[in-house]
Design a protein around this motif. Sequence first.
Motif, PDB file in Angstrom:
ATOM      1  N   GLU A   7      -5.053 -10.984   0.536  1.00 50.04           N
ATOM      2  CA  GLU A   7      -4.600  -9.993  -0.460  1.00 50.04           C
ATOM      3  C   GLU A   7      -4.826  -8.812   0.065  1.00 50.04           C
ATOM      4  O   GLU A   7      -6.163  -8.451   0.553  1.00 50.04           O
ATOM      5  CB  GLU A   7      -4.912 -10.334  -1.879  1.00 50.04           C
ATOM      6  CG  GLU A   7      -6.260 -10.149  -2.015  1.00 50.04           C
ATOM      7  CD  GLU A   7      -6.484 -10.644  -3.715  1.00 50.04           C
ATOM      8  OE1 GLU A   7      -5.919 -10.254  -4.667  1.00 50.04           O
ATOM      9  OE2 GLU A   7      -7.300 -11.607  -3.784  1.00 50.04           O
ATOM     10  N   ASN A   8      -4.049  -7.560  -0.198  1.00 52.20           N
ATOM     11  CA  ASN A   8      -4.530  -6.296   0.157  1.00 52.20           C
ATOM     12  C   ASN A   8      -5.731  -5.881  -0.590  1.00 52.20           C
ATOM     13  O   ASN A   8      -5.847  -6.075  -1.767  1.00 52.20           O
ATOM     14  CB  ASN A   8      -3.390  -5.562  -0.130  1.00 52.20           C
ATOM     15  CG  ASN A   8      -3.561  -4.122   0.474  1.00 52.20           C
ATOM     16  OD1 ASN A   8      -4.134  -3.146  -0.166  1.00 52.20           O
ATOM     17  ND2 ASN A   8      -2.629  -3.656   1.481  1.00 52.20           N
ATOM     18  N   ASN A 231     -13.041  -7.646   1.349  1.00 53.73           N
ATOM     19  CA  ASN A 231     -12.163  -8.499   0.370  1.00 53.73           C
ATOM     20  C   ASN A 231     -13.040  -9.435  -0.476  1.00 53.73           C
ATOM     21  O   ASN A 231     -12.723  -9.747  -1.805  1.00 53.73           O
ATOM     22  CB  ASN A 231     -11.026  -9.260   1.083  1.00 53.73           C
ATOM     23  CG  ASN A 231     -10.073  -8.191   1.724  1.00 53.73           C
ATOM     24  OD1 ASN A 231     -10.208  -7.433   2.145  1.00 53.73           O
ATOM     25  ND2 ASN A 231      -8.764  -8.596   1.587  1.00 53.73           N
TER      26      ASN A 231
END
Length: 250
Positions: A7-8, A231
């Motif tokens: 995910e971003n 992340n």
Amino acid sequence: MEEDMTENISKILSEIDTENLPVHIGIIMDGNGRWAKQRGLPRHLGHQEGMKKVVQIVEACNEIEINNLTLYAFSTENWKRPSIEVEALMNLLVVFVRKELQRLHENNVKIKILGDISKLPEVPLREVHRAVELTSDNSGMTLNIALNYGGRQEITKAVIDILTDVNKGNINIDGIDEKTISEYLYTKGQPDPDLIIRPSGELRLSNFLIYQAAYSEFWFSDVLWPDFNANHLYRAIVDYQKRNRRFGGI
């Protein structure tokens, strides 16, 4: 626990509550050797790849204003590894300081060492002292590097130092409490870790901050350290913020 980490990063950052950040994060940097083995490479190349992650994770912590970060770099038990691997790790330490120290210094990071570094070879020892001295007046995030560190060794040293001061009359034995013990640990003056992260799929502390981790939250991941990134770090923090820390209470 393993979640989709593709995910971003901006999305993950938006989920972080900046009013509820862990003040101190500890990371057991594990999985370098297995990362190399999976790719048919010698173990020292796994350590080399893992070293590249250090500055990335330090800067990611700095970005959201984590005050203290402790990285488990070399344990008291790691001397048992083959001499060629130990030598490679010591050489990597030298390379890391010479390559990244100025960058860390410019980011106002203060470097401290946890462990008995008197056992280090001459050149790595000199570089470590240089890193600590150069950054000693910095006022930003404290980066603790656990080097020739072991939790049991740390507690043993604290007991010896406390007994020495009792015998000298510097402290009264009746006044010794948990706060006293904390003052004799390598992490003196720093808060205990709120969150301890261990990649690589192993589910143990491995002699890391065993006194300080009494009420730490743990976050485990199967990802190997060379593949760990911001992340993963931020997802660990989001997960930490969902927990109810009771410290033995209700």
